[in-house]
Design a protein around this motif. Structure first.
Motif, PDB file in Angstrom:
ATOM      1  N   GLU A   1       2.538 -15.301  10.063  1.00  0.00           N
ATOM      2  CA  GLU A   1       2.764 -13.894   9.724  1.00  0.00           C
ATOM      3  C   GLU A   1       3.713 -13.772   8.531  1.00  0.00           C
ATOM      4  O   GLU A   1       3.504 -12.937   7.650  1.00  0.00           O
ATOM      5  N   ASP A   2       4.743 -14.619   8.507  1.00  0.00           N
ATOM      6  CA  ASP A   2       5.672 -14.604   7.368  1.00  0.00           C
ATOM      7  C   ASP A   2       4.956 -14.970   6.076  1.00  0.00           C
ATOM      8  O   ASP A   2       5.182 -14.351   5.029  1.00  0.00           O
ATOM      9  N   VAL A   3       4.087 -15.981   6.141  1.00  0.00           N
ATOM     10  CA  VAL A   3       3.334 -16.396   4.953  1.00  0.00           C
ATOM     11  C   VAL A   3       2.412 -15.269   4.500  1.00  0.00           C
ATOM     12  O   VAL A   3       2.331 -14.972   3.307  1.00  0.00           O
ATOM     13  N   ALA A   4       1.733 -14.630   5.435  1.00  0.00           N
ATOM     14  CA  ALA A   4       0.833 -13.522   5.078  1.00  0.00           C
ATOM     15  C   ALA A   4       1.624 -12.391   4.424  1.00  0.00           C
ATOM     16  O   ALA A   4       1.203 -11.839   3.400  1.00  0.00           O
ATOM     17  N   GLN A   5       2.777 -12.068   4.988  1.00  0.00           N
ATOM     18  CA  GLN A   5       3.594 -11.008   4.411  1.00  0.00           C
ATOM     19  C   GLN A   5       4.045 -11.377   3.002  1.00  0.00           C
ATOM     20  O   GLN A   5       3.932 -10.569   2.075  1.00  0.00           O
ATOM     21  N   GLU A   6       4.525 -12.588   2.817  1.00  0.00           N
ATOM     22  CA  GLU A   6       4.983 -13.018   1.489  1.00  0.00           C
ATOM     23  C   GLU A   6       3.807 -13.059   0.506  1.00  0.00           C
ATOM     24  O   GLU A   6       3.968 -12.721  -0.668  1.00  0.00           O
ATOM     25  N   THR A   7       2.633 -13.436   0.984  1.00  0.00           N
ATOM     26  CA  THR A   7       1.445 -13.443   0.126  1.00  0.00           C
ATOM     27  C   THR A   7       1.178 -12.045  -0.417  1.00  0.00           C
ATOM     28  O   THR A   7       0.971 -11.862  -1.617  1.00  0.00           O
ATOM     29  N   PHE A   8       1.202 -11.048   0.475  1.00  0.00           N
ATOM     30  CA  PHE A   8       0.921  -9.683   0.036  1.00  0.00           C
ATOM     31  C   PHE A   8       2.054  -9.110  -0.818  1.00  0.00           C
ATOM     32  O   PHE A   8       1.801  -8.316  -1.718  1.00  0.00           O
ATOM     33  N   VAL A   9       3.284  -9.535  -0.577  1.00  0.00           N
ATOM     34  CA  VAL A   9       4.381  -9.119  -1.459  1.00  0.00           C
ATOM     35  C   VAL A   9       4.093  -9.610  -2.876  1.00  0.00           C
ATOM     36  O   VAL A   9       4.267  -8.881  -3.859  1.00  0.00           O
ATOM     37  N   ARG A  10       3.617 -10.842  -2.990  1.00  0.00           N
ATOM     38  CA  ARG A  10       3.294 -11.385  -4.315  1.00  0.00           C
ATOM     39  C   ARG A  10       2.109 -10.656  -4.945  1.00  0.00           C
ATOM     40  O   ARG A  10       2.067 -10.480  -6.157  1.00  0.00           O
ATOM     41  N   VAL A  11       1.154 -10.253  -4.103  1.00  0.00           N
ATOM     42  CA  VAL A  11       0.026  -9.472  -4.628  1.00  0.00           C
ATOM     43  C   VAL A  11       0.556  -8.189  -5.256  1.00  0.00           C
ATOM     44  O   VAL A  11       0.192  -7.847  -6.381  1.00  0.00           O
ATOM     45  N   TRP A  12       1.431  -7.465  -4.535  1.00  0.00           N
ATOM     46  CA  TRP A  12       1.919  -6.181  -5.046  1.00  0.00           C
ATOM     47  C   TRP A  12       2.742  -6.376  -6.308  1.00  0.00           C
ATOM     48  O   TRP A  12       2.667  -5.574  -7.231  1.00  0.00           O
ATOM     49  N   LYS A  13       3.533  -7.447  -6.340  1.00  0.00           N
ATOM     50  CA  LYS A  13       4.349  -7.697  -7.535  1.00  0.00           C
ATOM     51  C   LYS A  13       3.480  -8.020  -8.751  1.00  0.00           C
ATOM     52  O   LYS A  13       3.827  -7.670  -9.870  1.00  0.00           O
ATOM     53  N   ASN A  14       2.364  -8.724  -8.509  1.00  0.00           N
ATOM     54  CA  ASN A  14       1.503  -9.142  -9.616  1.00  0.00           C
ATOM     55  C   ASN A  14       0.367  -8.169  -9.907  1.00  0.00           C
ATOM     56  O   ASN A  14      -0.302  -8.307 -10.933  1.00  0.00           O
ATOM     57  N   ALA A  15       0.135  -7.218  -9.026  1.00  0.00           N
ATOM     58  CA  ALA A  15      -0.986  -6.284  -9.190  1.00  0.00           C
ATOM     59  C   ALA A  15      -0.956  -5.537 -10.526  1.00  0.00           C
ATOM     60  O   ALA A  15      -2.017  -5.390 -11.162  1.00  0.00           O
ATOM     61  N   PRO A  16       0.204  -5.070 -11.006  1.00  0.00           N
ATOM     62  CA  PRO A  16       0.182  -4.346 -12.283  1.00  0.00           C
ATOM     63  C   PRO A  16      -0.268  -5.224 -13.459  1.00  0.00           C
ATOM     64  O   PRO A  16      -0.721  -4.707 -14.473  1.00  0.00           O
TER      65      PRO A  16
END
Length: 185
Positions: free
Chosen positions: A50-65
């Motif tokens: 769950e921690d890995v999934a959360q960190e993965t999506f945090v990176r998605v949001w940071k890189n999305a722009p």
């Protein structure tokens, strides 16, 4: 703007990069189950997964722009981020041995009807964890994440032939480790 079922990953990432909460929810709903499954199989720990999934999506949001459609396949990039985070955690496990052994789960029989299936599932999971990391990664990507050989090879940055070799060795090791199950034991 609400995401349509037919929106591509690239469209959703671009919209998420512009702050569209519906696109964020759609991406999470679409990708979270596979990322959780990948991390769980790589780490054998639900909380860490769950921690890995959360960190993965945090990176998605940071890189999305900054996402540029067509340069990379979003799914491949997402899996690579998750795998890198899993490997970081596996390395940390090796680097920090504990002084006290972890609390042991009662290995006695559970009172439910699915004992055999659970035991077999645990054996398969333990056997998968005993594989060398690259063989485990190949098995997880191809069999559990259902990626094709070409996509899995690209994700692992190996040739298709090297991937097939890893798969073959991994399957052979799993077959040997689980041979007694096939014999009815």
């Amino acid at each position: 703007m609400r995401p349509a079922a037919g929106d591509t990953d690239d469209e959703l990432v671009l919209r998420a990069g512009r702050g569209d909460p519906a696109a964020v929810r759609a991406l999470v709903a679409r990708k979270l189950p596979r990322i959780l499954a990948l991390a769980q199989r790589m780490l054998s720990d639900a909380a860490e997964a769950e921690d890995v999934a959360q960190e993965t999506f945090v990176r998605v949001w940071k890189n999305a722009p900054n996402w540029r459609p067509g340069e990379a396949k979003f799914d491949t990039w997402l899996h690579r981020v998750s795998l890198n985070l899993c490997y970081d955690r596996l390395r940390r496990r090796r680097e920090h041995p504990t002084a006290d052994p972890p609390e042991q789960v009662d290995a006695g029989p559970a009172p439910d009807r699915n004992l055999l299936a659970r035991d077999v599932g645990k054996r398969v999971a333990a056997s998968l964890q005993s594989l060398p990391p690259r063989q485990r990664e190949a098995i997880v990507l191809c069999h559990y994440q259902e990626l094709g050989n070409i996509e899995a090879a690209a994700l692992m940055q190996v040739s298709v032939e090297a991937l097939e070799s890893l798969l073959s060795r991994g399957r052979r090791a799993l077959r040997a480790a689980l041979a007694d199950l096939a014999d009815g034991g």
